[in-house]
Design a protein around this motif. Structure first.
Motif, mmCIF file in Angstrom:
data_model
loop_
_atom_site.group_PDB
_atom_site.id
_atom_site.type_symbol
_atom_site.label_atom_id
_atom_site.label_comp_id
_atom_site.label_asym_id
_atom_site.label_seq_id
_atom_site.Cartn_x
_atom_site.Cartn_y
_atom_site.Cartn_z
ATOM 1 N N LEU A 453 10.376 -10.104 -7.475
ATOM 2 C CA LEU A 453 9.923 -11.369 -6.878
ATOM 3 C C LEU A 453 10.985 -12.451 -7.011
ATOM 4 N N THR A 454 11.677 -12.480 -8.158
ATOM 5 C CA THR A 454 12.730 -13.483 -8.351
ATOM 6 C C THR A 454 13.825 -13.283 -7.305
ATOM 7 N N LYS A 455 14.214 -12.018 -7.082
ATOM 8 C CA LYS A 455 15.280 -11.736 -6.100
ATOM 9 C C LYS A 455 14.815 -12.083 -4.680
ATOM 10 N N ILE A 456 13.579 -11.701 -4.355
ATOM 11 C CA ILE A 456 13.067 -12.008 -2.998
ATOM 12 C C ILE A 456 13.008 -13.531 -2.813
ATOM 13 N N GLY A 457 12.531 -14.230 -3.867
ATOM 14 C CA GLY A 457 12.336 -15.681 -3.795
ATOM 15 C C GLY A 457 13.639 -16.443 -3.581
ATOM 16 N N GLU A 458 14.782 -15.822 -3.898
ATOM 17 C CA GLU A 458 16.070 -16.511 -3.683
ATOM 18 C C GLU A 458 16.382 -16.609 -2.191
ATOM 19 N N ALA A 459 15.821 -15.711 -1.377
ATOM 20 C CA ALA A 459 16.164 -15.698 0.058
ATOM 21 C C ALA A 459 14.958 -15.916 0.978
ATOM 22 N N HIS A 460 13.760 -15.663 0.464
ATOM 23 C CA HIS A 460 12.562 -15.699 1.333
ATOM 24 C C HIS A 460 11.417 -16.426 0.623
ATOM 25 N N THR A 461 10.396 -16.787 1.451
ATOM 26 C CA THR A 461 9.198 -17.418 0.884
ATOM 27 C C THR A 461 8.125 -16.336 0.734
ATOM 28 N N TRP A 462 7.752 -16.025 -0.496
ATOM 29 C CA TRP A 462 6.634 -15.084 -0.650
ATOM 30 C C TRP A 462 5.395 -15.860 -1.063
ATOM 31 N N MET A 463 4.199 -15.395 -0.606
ATOM 32 C CA MET A 463 2.954 -16.148 -0.873
ATOM 33 C C MET A 463 2.098 -15.497 -1.932
ATOM 34 N N HIS A 464 1.934 -14.192 -1.819
ATOM 35 C CA HIS A 464 1.165 -13.525 -2.862
ATOM 36 C C HIS A 464 1.528 -12.049 -2.919
ATOM 37 N N ILE A 465 1.070 -11.417 -3.987
ATOM 38 C CA ILE A 465 1.375 -9.994 -4.138
ATOM 39 C C ILE A 465 0.081 -9.239 -4.440
ATOM 40 N N GLU A 466 0.108 -7.965 -4.175
ATOM 41 C CA GLU A 466 -0.986 -7.078 -4.586
ATOM 42 C C GLU A 466 -0.356 -5.868 -5.265
ATOM 43 N N LYS A 467 -0.793 -5.582 -6.462
ATOM 44 C CA LYS A 467 -0.315 -4.359 -7.117
ATOM 45 C C LYS A 467 -0.955 -3.156 -6.429
ATOM 46 N N LEU A 468 -0.178 -2.091 -6.249
ATOM 47 C CA LEU A 468 -0.725 -0.848 -5.675
ATOM 48 C C LEU A 468 -1.061 0.059 -6.855
ATOM 49 N N GLN A 469 -2.347 0.307 -7.037
ATOM 50 C CA GLN A 469 -2.781 1.026 -8.238
ATOM 51 C C GLN A 469 -3.300 2.418 -7.893
ATOM 52 N N GLN A 470 -3.294 3.250 -8.922
ATOM 53 C CA GLN A 470 -3.946 4.567 -8.827
ATOM 54 C C GLN A 470 -4.984 4.621 -9.932
ATOM 55 N N PHE A 471 -6.225 4.942 -9.580
ATOM 56 C CA PHE A 471 -7.272 5.133 -10.594
ATOM 57 C C PHE A 471 -7.638 6.606 -10.606
ATOM 58 N N ASP A 472 -7.502 7.238 -11.753
ATOM 59 C CA ASP A 472 -7.793 8.675 -11.888
ATOM 60 C C ASP A 472 -7.118 9.478 -10.775
ATOM 61 N N GLY A 473 -5.858 9.156 -10.523
ATOM 62 C CA GLY A 473 -5.063 9.913 -9.558
ATOM 63 C C GLY A 473 -5.315 9.570 -8.094
ATOM 64 N N ASP A 475 -5.264 6.890 -4.948
ATOM 65 C CA ASP A 475 -4.716 5.603 -4.514
ATOM 66 C C ASP A 475 -5.844 4.590 -4.347
ATOM 67 N N ALA A 476 -5.629 3.389 -4.899
ATOM 68 C CA ALA A 476 -6.681 2.363 -4.862
ATOM 69 C C ALA A 476 -6.300 1.255 -3.889
ATOM 70 N N PHE A 477 -5.765 1.649 -2.751
ATOM 71 C CA PHE A 477 -5.406 0.676 -1.710
ATOM 72 C C PHE A 477 -5.500 1.372 -0.356
ATOM 73 N N SER A 478 -5.582 0.544 0.698
ATOM 74 C CA SER A 478 -5.763 1.162 2.020
ATOM 75 C C SER A 478 -4.444 1.762 2.495
ATOM 76 N N ARG A 479 -4.561 2.823 3.270
ATOM 77 C CA ARG A 479 -3.364 3.430 3.850
ATOM 78 C C ARG A 479 -2.890 2.538 4.985
ATOM 79 N N THR A 480 -1.600 2.629 5.318
ATOM 80 C CA THR A 480 -1.082 1.752 6.376
ATOM 81 C C THR A 480 -1.407 2.329 7.741
ATOM 82 N N LYS A 481 -1.627 1.415 8.693
ATOM 83 C CA LYS A 481 -1.816 1.827 10.095
ATOM 84 C C LYS A 481 -0.451 1.870 10.751
ATOM 85 N N SER A 482 -0.213 2.762 11.679
ATOM 86 C CA SER A 482 1.061 2.673 12.407
ATOM 87 C C SER A 482 0.772 2.698 13.900
#
Ligand code: NAP
Length: 482
Positions: A453-473, A475-482
Motif C-alpha cells: 500500500l505504501t508503494k502504491i500510495g506513492e503513485a496512485h490514490t487507493w481508497m480501500h482494501i479487502e483481504k482475500l481469505q481462505q477459510f478451511d481451504g 476461497d472466501a471471496f467472489s470469483r472474478t467475472k471476465s
C-alpha cells in the motif's frame, strides 16, 4: 419471554398515524382486554425538538419496560441530517424479523379475488443493505455494504419456520438472489436448506427472488410463507400488499428476542392526514397480532373476525373500490366494534395459533469457528483515470521485487486486465486491483500488505482494501467475472 402483559407503549406517529392508532385503541378497548397504553413520541415531533435519532429517551425507557409497542407510521425526513426513527427503533431493539401477513379479504376486490391468497412475508429486518453503510469511493462512484451474517440468517430462518409451525402453515419458500450474490444471498439459502431439515413437517423450497416476483404476479396462490433478506422483503411485501387490496389492509410485526413492535406496513400518507378518511384496518390487524403476541389470542381472534364481518357487510373504507359512500376512519372502527363477537362467513378465516418460539438474545459476540484460515491475497481499490493496460504496467513495476503478483484488474465487476482486445465495457475511475502471493501456498502478512500500500500510495490514490481469505481451504471471496 419476559414482558409486562398489560402495559404497552403506544406511538401515535405522524400523518394519518394518530387517526389510525386511536381507531385501533378504541377497538382493543372494546374487546375488554385489560391493557394500559403508555403514549409516547417518536418521529417528526422528536426531530422538531432536535432529537437526532427521532426517538426520545422517555420513549426508549417505556419500550425497555413494556417490551411491546403499537406504533403509527413515522415520517422519514428526506435529504440530509436526520436519521429514520423507524430504523432507530428497529436497530435499538434488534427487531430482527418482520412478519407481513396478507390475505384475500371479503369485499376488497382485486384482480386476484377468488384465489384465496393467504401469504406471509418474513423479512430480515436489521442486516443487508439497510445497515446504511455507504461511501463515496471517488466523487462519481458510491458504494454500499451488504452485510449478511450467519447469525442473522439463522434467526430469520428459524423465525419463519417457528411462525409456520405456530400458525399451522404448510410451506416455506426462501427467496434469494444467490445465483449472483453467492456469498451474501447464498448464505441465507444455505442456512435455510440446513435448518429446513429440522422441520420435516413443513415443505421447504428455495426460489430466486426475480422468479418469486414473477410467480407472485402469475400464480400467487402457490405461496404460504416466504422468508427473504431485508431489501427483497421490503419490495416483495409491498407487492403482496398490492395483490390483496393495498397498504390500507397490510399489518406487520417487527419481532425481536426481547421487544416486538406492531405497525401497519403503510407510511404516514401525508396527502390524506387529518381528514378522517384513512383506512384503519392495517393498524387494527397489527393490534390483533400484538394481542396474540402478549397471550391475548382470543381477543386477537375476535378483532380479526370483526374486521371480516365488517367487510362482508359491505362497509367500505376510502381506499376500497366501490360505488357506495365510503366510511370515515372513525365510522369504520365503530363498525368493527359493533361486529365484535360475530363470526365471519369467509372460508378459511380461522386459524389456530400457538405461541411463536423466538431465538433468545445473546450478549456474546457471534462468530463461526474455522479450523484453518489464511490470507492469500489482497484487493486494492484505486481511483485512476488511466487505461487498464497503463495502470497494470505501473502496478507490475510496483510488484517487482515484492512477494506479490498483480493477478487482475477489475472495473465494475468486469475483468479489464488481462482482457481480450474486444473489450466494450464503460470504464469508471474505480479499479479493483487483485494482488496474490507469488508462492501461492504462502500466507500474506499484514506487513507485506502495508508495504504494498505504501508503494502504491506513492503513485496512485487507493481508497480501500479487502483481504482475500481462505477459510478451511475454501476461497472466501467472489470469483472474478471476465
Ligand atoms: P405511504 O404513507 O404508505 O402512502 C402512500 C399512499 O398509500 C398514500 O398516499 C395513500 O394513497 C395510500 N395509503 C397509505 N396508507 C393508507 C391508509 N391507511 N388508508 C388509505 N390510503 C392509504 O407512503 P409514502 O407516501 O411513500 O410515505 C410517506 C411517509 O411515510 C414518508 O415519510 C415515509 O418515510 C414514511 N413511511 C413510514 C413507514 C413506517 O413508519 N413504518 C413506512 C412507510 C413509509 P392515496 O394517494 O391513494 O390516498
Amino acid at each position: 419471554m419476559l414482558f409486562d402483559k398489560r402495559k404497552i407503549t403506544v406511538i401515535p406517529g405522524d400523518g394519518i398515524g394518530p387517526e389510525v392508532v386511536s381507531a385501533a385503541l378504541k377497538v382493543i378497548e372494546a374487546t375488554g382486554v385489560d391493557i394500559e397504553p403508555e403514549i409516547r413520541v417518536a418521529g417528526a415531533e422528536a426531530f422538531k425538538k432536535d432529537i437526532e435519532s427521532g426517538v426520545p429517551d422517555e420513549t426508549i425507557e417505556s419500550i425497555e419496560r413494556t417490551k411491546v409497542v403499537l406504533k403509527g407510521p413515522l415520517e422519514t425526513p428526506i435529504g440530509f441530517g436526520n436519521k429514520s426513527a423507524n430504523v432507530t427503533l428497529r436497530t435499538l431493539f434488534e427487531t430482527f424479523g418482520n412478519l407481513r401477513p396478507v390475505r384475500e379479504l371479503p369485499g376488497v376486490h382485486t384482480p386476484f379475488t377468488g384465489r384465496k391468497l393467504d401469504i406471509v412475508i418474513v423479512r430480515e429486518n436489521v442486516e443487508d443493505l439497510y445497515t446504511g453503510i455507504e461511501y463515496m469511493q471517488t466523487p462519481g462512484v458510491a458504494q454500499a455494504l451488504k452485510i449478511i451474517s450467519r447469525t442473522g440468517c439463522e434467526k430469520i430462518v428459524r423465525l419463519a419456520f417457528e411462525f409456520a409451525v405456530a400458525a399451522g402453515r404448510k410451506r416455506v419458500h426462501c427467496a434469494t438472489k444467490a445465483n449472483i450474490m453467492k456469498l451474501t444471498e447464498g448464505m441465507l439459502q444455505h442456512t435455510f436448506e440446513e435448518i429446513a431439515k429440522q422441520y420435516p413437517e413443513i415443505e421447504s423450497k428455495h426460489i430466486l427472488i426475480d422468479n418469486c416476483a414473477h410467480q407472485l404476479a402469475m400464480r400467487p396462490e402457490q405461496f404460504d410463507v416466504i422468508v427473504t433478506t431485508n431489501m427483497n422483503g421490503d419490495i416483495l411485501s409491498d407487492l403482496t400488499s398490492g395483490l390483496t387490496g393495498g397498504l390500507g389492509f397490510a399489518p406487520s410485526a417487527n419481532i425481536g428476542s426481547d421487544v416486538a413492535i406492531f405497525e401497519a406496513v403503510h407510511g404516514s400518507a401525508p396527502d390524506i392526514a387529518g381528514k378522517n378518511v384513512a383506512n384503519p384496518t392495517a393498524l387494527i390487524l397489527s393490534a390483533a397480532m400484538m394481542l396474540r403476541h402478549i397471550g391475548e389470542g382470543d381477543c386477537a381472534h375476535d378483532i380479526e373476525e370483526a374486521v371480516l364481518v365488517t367487510l362482508e357487510s359491505g362497509v367500505r373504507s376510502g381506499d376500497m373500490a366501490g360505488e357506495t359512500k365510503p366510511s370515515s376512519t372513525t365510522e369504520f372502527a365503530d363498525a368493527i366494534i359493533a361486529n365484535l363477537g360475530k363470526k365471519s362467513k369467509t372460508v378459511g378465516a380461522h386459524r389456530d395459533f400457538r405461541a411463536v418460539r423466538i431465538s433468545p438474545s445473546s450478549e456474546d459476540v457471534q462468530a463461526v469457528e474455522t479450523k484453518a484460515r489464511k490470507v492469500t491475497g489482497v484487493d486494492v481499490f484505486i481511483e485512476s483515470k488511466l487505461q487498464p493496460e497503463q495502470l497494470a504496467a505501473d502496478l507490475n513495476d510496483i510488484c517487482a521485487g515484492t512477494t506479490l503478483n498483480l493477478h487482475m484488474i477489475g472495473n465494475r465487476g468486469n475483468t479489464v486486465y488481462p482482457a481480450d482486445d474486444g473489450r466494450k465495457v464503460t470504464l469508471i475511475d474505480q479499479y479493483r486491483c487483485r494482488f496474490m502471493k507469488k508462492a501461492r501456498n504462502d500466507a500474506l502478512t499484514n506487513s507485506e500488505i502495508l508495504a504494498l500500500l505504501t508503494k502504491i500510495g506513492e503513485a496512485h490514490t487507493w481508497m480501500h482494501i479487502e483481504k482475500l481469505q481462505q477459510f478451511d481451504g475454501e476461497d472466501a471471496f467472489s470469483r472474478t467475472k471476465s
